[in-house]
Design an enzyme around this catalytic site. Structure first.
Site, PDB file in Angstrom:
ATOM      1  N   HIS A   1     -22.178   2.596  -7.176  1.00 25.68           N
ATOM      2  CA  HIS A   1     -21.581   1.446  -7.869  1.00 25.68           C
ATOM      3  C   HIS A   1     -20.122   1.292  -7.443  1.00 25.68           C
ATOM      4  O   HIS A   1     -19.685   0.200  -7.063  1.00 25.68           O
ATOM      5  CB  HIS A   1     -21.685   1.630  -9.382  1.00 25.68           C
TER       6      HIS A   1
ATOM      7  N   ASP B   1      -7.953 -22.552  13.346  1.00 26.01           N
ATOM      8  CA  ASP B   1      -8.946 -21.499  13.095  1.00 26.01           C
ATOM      9  C   ASP B   1      -8.179 -20.198  12.966  1.00 26.01           C
ATOM     10  O   ASP B   1      -6.943 -20.183  13.008  1.00 26.01           O
ATOM     11  CB  ASP B   1      -9.959 -21.409  14.261  1.00 26.01           C
TER      12      ASP B   1
ATOM     13  N   TRP C   1     -17.049   8.005  -6.225  1.00 28.43           N
ATOM     14  CA  TRP C   1     -16.522   7.174  -5.130  1.00 28.43           C
ATOM     15  C   TRP C   1     -15.267   7.811  -4.541  1.00 28.43           C
ATOM     16  O   TRP C   1     -14.839   7.473  -3.444  1.00 28.43           O
ATOM     17  CB  TRP C   1     -16.262   5.737  -5.573  1.00 28.43           C
TER      18      TRP C   1
ATOM     19  N   SER D   1     -14.249  -2.728  10.068  1.00 31.15           N
ATOM     20  CA  SER D   1     -14.336  -4.145   9.728  1.00 31.15           C
ATOM     21  C   SER D   1     -13.076  -4.612   9.001  1.00 31.15           C
ATOM     22  O   SER D   1     -12.507  -5.656   9.332  1.00 31.15           O
ATOM     23  CB  SER D   1     -15.580  -4.373   8.866  1.00 31.15           C
ATOM     24  N   SER D   2     -12.617  -3.833   8.020  1.00 33.52           N
ATOM     25  CA  SER D   2     -11.416  -4.227   7.280  1.00 33.52           C
ATOM     26  C   SER D   2     -10.190  -4.271   8.173  1.00 33.52           C
ATOM     27  O   SER D   2      -9.367  -5.176   8.069  1.00 33.52           O
ATOM     28  CB  SER D   2     -11.107  -3.234   6.165  1.00 33.52           C
TER      29      SER D   2
ATOM     30  N   HIS E   1      -4.311   4.869  -3.365  1.00 36.29           N
ATOM     31  CA  HIS E   1      -3.461   4.057  -4.214  1.00 36.29           C
ATOM     32  C   HIS E   1      -3.090   2.720  -3.589  1.00 36.29           C
ATOM     33  O   HIS E   1      -3.255   1.688  -4.222  1.00 36.29           O
ATOM     34  CB  HIS E   1      -2.259   4.796  -4.791  1.00 36.29           C
TER      35      HIS E   1
ATOM     36  N   GLU F   1      -4.879   1.204  -1.616  1.00 32.96           N
ATOM     37  CA  GLU F   1      -6.152   0.484  -1.692  1.00 32.96           C
ATOM     38  C   GLU F   1      -6.267  -0.303  -3.003  1.00 32.96           C
ATOM     39  O   GLU F   1      -6.773  -1.417  -3.037  1.00 32.96           O
ATOM     40  CB  GLU F   1      -7.301   1.496  -1.557  1.00 32.96           C
TER      41      GLU F   1
ATOM     42  N   TYR G   1      -3.900  -1.669  -4.575  1.00 35.60           N
ATOM     43  CA  TYR G   1      -3.110  -2.891  -4.446  1.00 35.60           C
ATOM     44  C   TYR G   1      -3.717  -3.855  -3.443  1.00 35.60           C
ATOM     45  O   TYR G   1      -3.532  -5.062  -3.549  1.00 35.60           O
ATOM     46  CB  TYR G   1      -1.650  -2.549  -4.125  1.00 35.60           C
TER      47      TYR G   1
ATOM     48  N   SER H   1      -1.175 -17.357  -8.433  1.00 32.96           N
ATOM     49  CA  SER H   1       0.050 -18.115  -8.180  1.00 32.96           C
ATOM     50  C   SER H   1      -0.216 -19.482  -7.561  1.00 32.96           C
ATOM     51  O   SER H   1       0.666 -20.342  -7.526  1.00 32.96           O
ATOM     52  CB  SER H   1       0.982 -17.326  -7.252  1.00 32.96           C
TER      53      SER H   1
ATOM     54  N   HIS I   1      -0.056  10.492  -8.748  1.00 28.59           N
ATOM     55  CA  HIS I   1      -0.284  10.287 -10.182  1.00 28.59           C
ATOM     56  C   HIS I   1      -1.773  10.316 -10.516  1.00 28.59           C
ATOM     57  O   HIS I   1      -2.137  10.335 -11.688  1.00 28.59           O
ATOM     58  CB  HIS I   1       0.396   9.015 -10.706  1.00 28.59           C
ATOM     59  N   HIS I   2      -2.614  10.325  -9.483  1.00 25.93           N
ATOM     60  CA  HIS I   2      -4.039  10.528  -9.735  1.00 25.93           C
ATOM     61  C   HIS I   2      -4.361  12.012  -9.855  1.00 25.93           C
ATOM     62  O   HIS I   2      -5.501  12.386 -10.082  1.00 25.93           O
ATOM     63  CB  HIS I   2      -4.870   9.951  -8.582  1.00 25.93           C
TER      64      HIS I   2
ATOM     65  N   THR J   1       5.633  -5.759 -11.287  1.00 19.32           N
ATOM     66  CA  THR J   1       4.412  -6.335 -11.843  1.00 19.32           C
ATOM     67  C   THR J   1       4.755  -7.181 -13.058  1.00 19.32           C
ATOM     68  O   THR J   1       4.217  -8.279 -13.242  1.00 19.32           O
ATOM     69  CB  THR J   1       3.422  -5.224 -12.233  1.00 19.32           C
TER      70      THR J   1
ATOM     71  N   LYS K   1       6.075 -10.575 -12.153  1.00 19.00           N
ATOM     72  CA  LYS K   1       5.034 -11.541 -11.815  1.00 19.00           C
ATOM     73  C   LYS K   1       4.463 -12.196 -13.065  1.00 19.00           C
ATOM     74  O   LYS K   1       4.311 -13.417 -13.137  1.00 19.00           O
ATOM     75  CB  LYS K   1       3.906 -10.845 -11.051  1.00 19.00           C
TER      76      LYS K   1
ATOM     77  N   ARG L   1     -15.353  10.975 -18.191  1.00 17.15           N
ATOM     78  CA  ARG L   1     -16.073   9.982 -17.403  1.00 17.15           C
ATOM     79  C   ARG L   1     -17.149  10.665 -16.570  1.00 17.15           C
ATOM     80  O   ARG L   1     -17.187  11.882 -16.458  1.00 17.15           O
ATOM     81  CB  ARG L   1     -15.098   9.216 -16.504  1.00 17.15           C
TER      82      ARG L   1
END
Lengths: 522, 377, 177
Positions: free
Chosen positions: A73, A102, A138, A166-167, A250, A252, A254, A265, A299-300, A325, A328, A447
């Site tokens: 998932h 293009d 994950w 690909s990314s 991390h 990722e 963002y 926006s 921080h993870h 943040t 914004k 979790r």
């Protein structure tokens, strides 16, 4: 297929159009359809998880399959649904918004899309393999994902490699397009914010996807070629894996939210009929979030055993991210203030984004407080937090974008009544699903567990009911898309009253080829 | 009209929730816990929560006020302002100040948690797939702590008790009012030892030790769970800590050591097949059934079957069977039980595996034979 | 189009660079650990002590002996706890026996807690510097000679040294780092 039907010239017919196309609109549509498909596959897995968690005890699945579901998932939603959806939106909209004919590298564009179906076919095929699909979360922490992994881990590694390539190729394409193909008079500070946020996201992708590729390569050699990057017995360190993973992980996060900021926006000013408040500060805030994202990864890992000085550094750096943040959010509110607002579906999604993403931001700030994180870490509070930033954050922004630009893509207005239905069902469903998770997490539910003690039963039941409501409401979206592609009220060139930007200068639907001569930018 | 029907649906759901909540025990918040650290973490958590609530109310009330008053349908005309340096500076600087105010108590609490002064009791906590081992350093006392919930409760065959999934056979026993230092490590994958009431959560990492400490104020039973995904039974390795007075702790230490000595002595006597089968079934349920399953059928291919398997039925595989139980198999969940179980337990469980589920070899493995295989010094 | 090519090359270079940077993080992490004592990981090389002894402080040193994956070796710390002055040379003894009937190779991995103490824990000789090859049922006494740095922070009153034996019999002789 959707969107790009009835064009006057250009597209080849039949399957070859989709296989060999180099047209940014075709490729954008394919990305979007692919990600919608993945959204439903990943979503079904979430529903299996929620089915098992309806009540205490093991009812539907066994623990080993439950772990495969949580892992798949997460992987599918991150790499298969959210990221390709943003790339799809970039493909469709970036050339239109900067007045380019293009993408800069059209054939590469085709290649980077077609890597994805193979990557995810490979990933999904692990479900029927001996030993099952990846079951280590994950985040695939070593040594659970190396020494103790099911045999399918090799397929997982190659799937990640393919999706990563690909990314990266997609990101390179976006950067080159934005930097080299803007209409002559469009300076950087005149670019729409969606383009700006995507430019910054693309740089993040180029910076961190290779680190992920390196990390899974190390896993591969540890598993098959006798190295010991992450095996303490051979002189390696399992904690090193976590540092490498979160150094990617991390930024990722963002990558999955900055384009969303861009979309919001675009939408908020349109439906407020008022220019975006603080354009320049938005650009600076986005850039500083991107830069800060490289300094907060640990921080993870607050409970891993980092020395005091390290804990303090990562705590302060993480707290600091809430400043840009916050800027914004304040800017969006200030944009709405004294506007002349209407509330079509894109605006509803955008407002829900602002409110619910802010809630996710607050729980993020709480998680940043290192001492408190010792209680929050790896509980459902974390699950609630990241679903609040990813579902009403990333997913709602994608939905908002789809409603906002769908008339431009198809030439038809979508069904506003069904759109609002979709919004309200999703809104109620998602809050029912994820809000109670804050409570069970604080009350102590870890979790990634298939079964839980009885004091968590009531809230889990609510979450499951909400999950099903949210999941099935997404079918309304499919109905909206199908109806809109088939027909409906014809859309004008400027679909929304307050819309500004080059994409509204071309007719609806956008012709197969646009801006063959660069437009004038005011 | 649409919104009307949606909001009435919301009302119905809320009403339903309300009626459920009237009867159920809805735990909403973090525990305050029973230690100084856990209480300061709780108050930190609440402070930050309320700061967030205040900011949220401020921001959202402006937003909703605009949504109500500045909508086109009430005739609002859009103004065209789009920047204001003063305002932008204010809402950058004020959050920074709020953050500084948050960081001060957070830093103090963190320093308290990293206290490295001398301790009274040192306990090594080792995570295994899927149980905990507790070793009292300097006391020559060590034991394993397994989930003790009846599998029938998990499989919904009988009603669940109130400590469902939060109960173990051998709880960790510690004295109150003493500084207890936990040295956390792992035997296989990464686990995390978490007891919310102490606000102690430390990752158990193979090859490394981590430390954490607590000083418990009140006598009581405190429950926690593994907090890091560690494989199949991650959800089934709870932690139970009994905090007792000093006197009770001393008493418990003596009794515990005596019962371990009795277990060792029991290896010397003769055991019948029936006795070994009864004991073996208990040991099997506790240590083996998670993977090889209660009926011995395993889960292919990660966890091989024992029922009707070559290793558990053929006479010439007997020594191989004993060896794999004692020494384990590296890189799999099969651990070396020689170091974890007593000679009696090992003999009983191997005897059980060779005779249960129609394996019927009639083999009796004696505790003495296990002892001689374990140590031939 | 020319500027496209240049930009693409730069971006591909950046991608490759970041891929390599991922690998560079492995040794960088070790350097970082050596400096900060992160994770209590110790350098596996001998270090000379300075000869100054700080008798004003006495530090308790604990020893823990583990085997990973319940590796079938009997491994115990003979000295469970001792008290040493910073700067003083001390020795701790361990017993290790291979309980199986085959030759096995083990590697002891060291870890120090609290991690802040790691960089002040100097080993002049240690069985963990080498892999241990034990024949069937072979028993052996092993030891570590160590001293604590006189710069050890005042706050540290007790240090735990943990050894975990890993079974590396099947591991290829070439290790990654």
């Amino acid at each position: 297929m959707t969107s790009a039907v009835d064009h006057h010239h250009g597209p080849a017919t039949g399957m070859t159009r989709w296989l060999f196309t180099t047209n940014h609109k075709d490729i954008g549509s394919m990305y979007l359809i692919f990600s919608l498909l993945m959204f439903f596959i990943g979503g079904s897995m979430a529903l299996i998880i929620r089915m098992e968690l309806v009540e205490p005890g093991l009812q539907v699945v066994q623990p080993e399959f439950f772990n495969q579901m949580t892992t798949m998932h997460g992987l599918i939603m991150v790499f298969g649904a959210v990221m390709p959806a943003f790339v799809g939106l970039a493909n469709w909209m970036v050339p239109l918004m900067i007045g380019a004919p293009d993408m800069a590298l059209p054939r590469l564009n085709n290649f980077s899309f077609w890597l994805l179906p193979f990557a995810f076919f490979m990933l999904l095929s692990t479900l029927v393999m001996d030993g099952g699909a990846p079951d280590f979360g994950w985040t695939f922490y070593a040594p659970l994902s190396t020494t103790y992994a099911p045999p399918s881990v090799t397929f997982f590694i190659f799937a990640i490699h393919l999706a990563g390539v690909s990314s990266i190729l997609g990101a390179i394409n976006v950067i080159v397009t934005i930097m080299n193909m803007r209409a002559p008079s469009m300076s950087y500070m005149k670019m729409p914010l969606f383009v700006w946020t995507w430019l910054i996201t693309a740089f993040l992708l180029v910076a961190v996807m290779p680190v992920l590729a390196g990390t899974v390569t190390m896993m591969l050699t540890d598993i098959h070629f006798g190295t010991s990057f992450f095996d303490a017995g051979g002189g390696g360190d399992p904690v090193l894996f976590q540092h490498l993973f979160w150094f990617f992980g991390h930024p990722e996060v963002y990558i999955m939210i900055l384009p969303a900021f861009g979309i919001i926006s675009q939408i908020v000013p349109t439906f407020s009929r008022k220019p975006l408040f603080g354009y320049a500060s938005m650009v600076y805030a986005t850039s500083s979030i991107a830069l800060l994202s490289f300094t907060v990864w640990a921080h993870h890992m607050f409970t891993v055993g980092i020395p005091l000085v390290g804990e303090l550094f990562f705590m302060y750096a993480t707290m600091l991210i809430s400043v840009p943040t916050g800027v914004k959010v304040f800017n969006w509110v200030a944009t709405m203030f004294r506007g002349s607002m209407t509330f079509e579906t894109p605006m509803l999604f955008a407002i829900a984004f602002i409110v619910l993403f802010t809630i996710g931001g607050f729980s993020g700030l709480m998680l940043a407080i290192s001492p408190a994180d010792f209680q929050y870490h790896d509980t459902y509070f974390v699950v609630a937090h990241f679903h609040y930033v990813l579902v009403p954050g990333a997913v709602f922004s994608i939905m908002a974008a789809a409603y906002y630009w769908m008339p431009k893509w198809t030439g038809n207005m979508y069904d506003e009544y069904l759109g609002k239905c979709h919004f309200w069902c999703s809104f109620v469903g998602l809050n029912l699903t994820f809000f109670p998770m804050h409570f069970v997490g604080l009350a102590g539910m870890p979790r990634r567990i298939p079964d839980y003690s009885i004091q968590f039963a009531d809230f889990n039941l609510v979450s499951s009911l909400g999950g099903f409501l949210f999941g099935f409401s997404q079918l309304i979206f499919v109905l909206v898309v199908v109806k809109c592609v088939k027909g409906g009220k014809k859309a004008e060139a400027v679909v929304w009253e307050g819309a500004e930007g080059l994409e509204w200068q071309v007719p609806s639907p956008a012709p197969y080829h646009t801006f063959e001569t660069p437009p004038e930018v005011k | 009209m649409k919104e009307r029907s949606c909001s009435s649906a919301v009302l119905i759901i809320l009403a339903a929730l309300w009626s459920v909540s009237a009867q159920a025990d809805w735990a909403l918040n973090m525990t305050e816990g029973v230690t100084e650290v856990s209480r300061s973490i709780y108050s930190l958590h609440m402070q930050i929560f309320w700061i967030c609530v205040v900011i949220a109310i401020a921001v959202f009330s402006v937003m909703f006020w605009s949504i109500i008053h500045h909508r086109k349908s009430v005739g609002a005309k859009a103004e065209q302002f789009h920047e204001n340096t003063t305002v932008e500076l204010i809402w950058t600087i004020v959050p920074v100040l709020i953050l500084v105010a948050m960081a001060v108590p957070a830093t103090t609490t963190l320093i308290e948690m990293y206290d490295t002064s001398d301790s009274d009791v040192d306990i090594q906590v080792t995570g295994y797939q899927w149980k905990w081992q507790y070793q009292y350093l300097g006391e020559d006392l060590s034991f394993f702590s397994n989930l003790s919930t009846n599998p029938d409760e998990i499989n919904n065959k009988v009603e669940k008790n109130k400590n469902y999934l939060l109960e173990v056979d051998e709880p960790l026993v510690v004295p109150i009012g003493k500084k207890i230092r936990f040295l956390v490590t792992s035997n296989d994958v990464i686990h995390s030892w978490w007891v919310p009431a102490f606000a102690v959560k430390r990752d158990a990492i193979p090859g490394f030790i981590n430390e954490s400490w607590t000083r418990i104020d009140e006598v009581g039973t405190y429950r926690g769970q593994c907090a890091e995904l560690c494989g199949k039974d991650h959800g089934f390795m709870p932690i139970v800590v009994q905090a007792v007075t000093d006197e009770d702790y001393a008493l418990w230490l003596t009794e515990k050591k005596a019962s371990i000595a009795a277990e060792v002595a029991a290896a010397a006597r003769v055991w019948s097949l029936e006795e070994l089968m009864v004991r073996g079934e208990q040991v099997y349920q506790k240590n083996c059934a998670a993977c090889h399953q209660v009926g011995g059928q395993g889960i292919s291919p990660m966890f091989p079957a024992l029922k009707a398997s070559a290793i558990a039925t053929q006479a010439e595989q007997r020594d191989a069977h004993i060896k794999i139980v004692l020494e384990g198999r590296a890189g799999t969940a099969m651990q070396a039980y020689g170091a974890q179980l007593s000679a009696v337990e090992l003999a009983a469980v191997i005897t059980y595996e060779r005779n249960a589920w129609g394996n019927d070899t009639g083999d009796i493995i004696t505790p003495q034979s296990i002892q001689s295989m374990l140590k031939s010094k | 189009m020319k500027s496209n090519r240049k930009l693409i090359l730069q971006l591909c270079g950046a991608t490759l660079g970041m891929f390599l940077f991922g690998f560079a993080l492995v040794p960088l992490y070790d350097v970082f650990c050596d400096i900060t004592g992160l994770n209590g990981k110790l350098e596996l090389v001998a270090k000379k002590s300075t000869g100054v002894i700080d008798t004003s402080r006495a530090i308790k040193v604990q020893f823990i002996a583990n085997t990973n994956e319940s590796m079938p070796w009997d491994f115990v710390a003979k000295d469970v706890e001792m008290t040493v002055h910073p700067g003083e040379n001390a020795r701790a003894d361990f017993f290790v026996q291979n309980l199986t009937n085959e030759q096995m190779v083990g590697q002891a991995i060291v870890s120090v807690s609290p991690s802040i103490g790691a960089k002040y824990f100097h080993k002049t000789q240690c069985f963990c510097f080498d892999r241990q090859v034990l024949n069937a049922k072979q028993a052996q006494d092993v030891s570590v000679l160590f001293s604590l740095d006189t710069d050890l922070p005042e706050s540290v009153k007790k240090i735990t040294l943990s050894y975990t034996f890993f079974d590396i019999t099947d591991l290829q002789p070439v290790a990654a780092n």
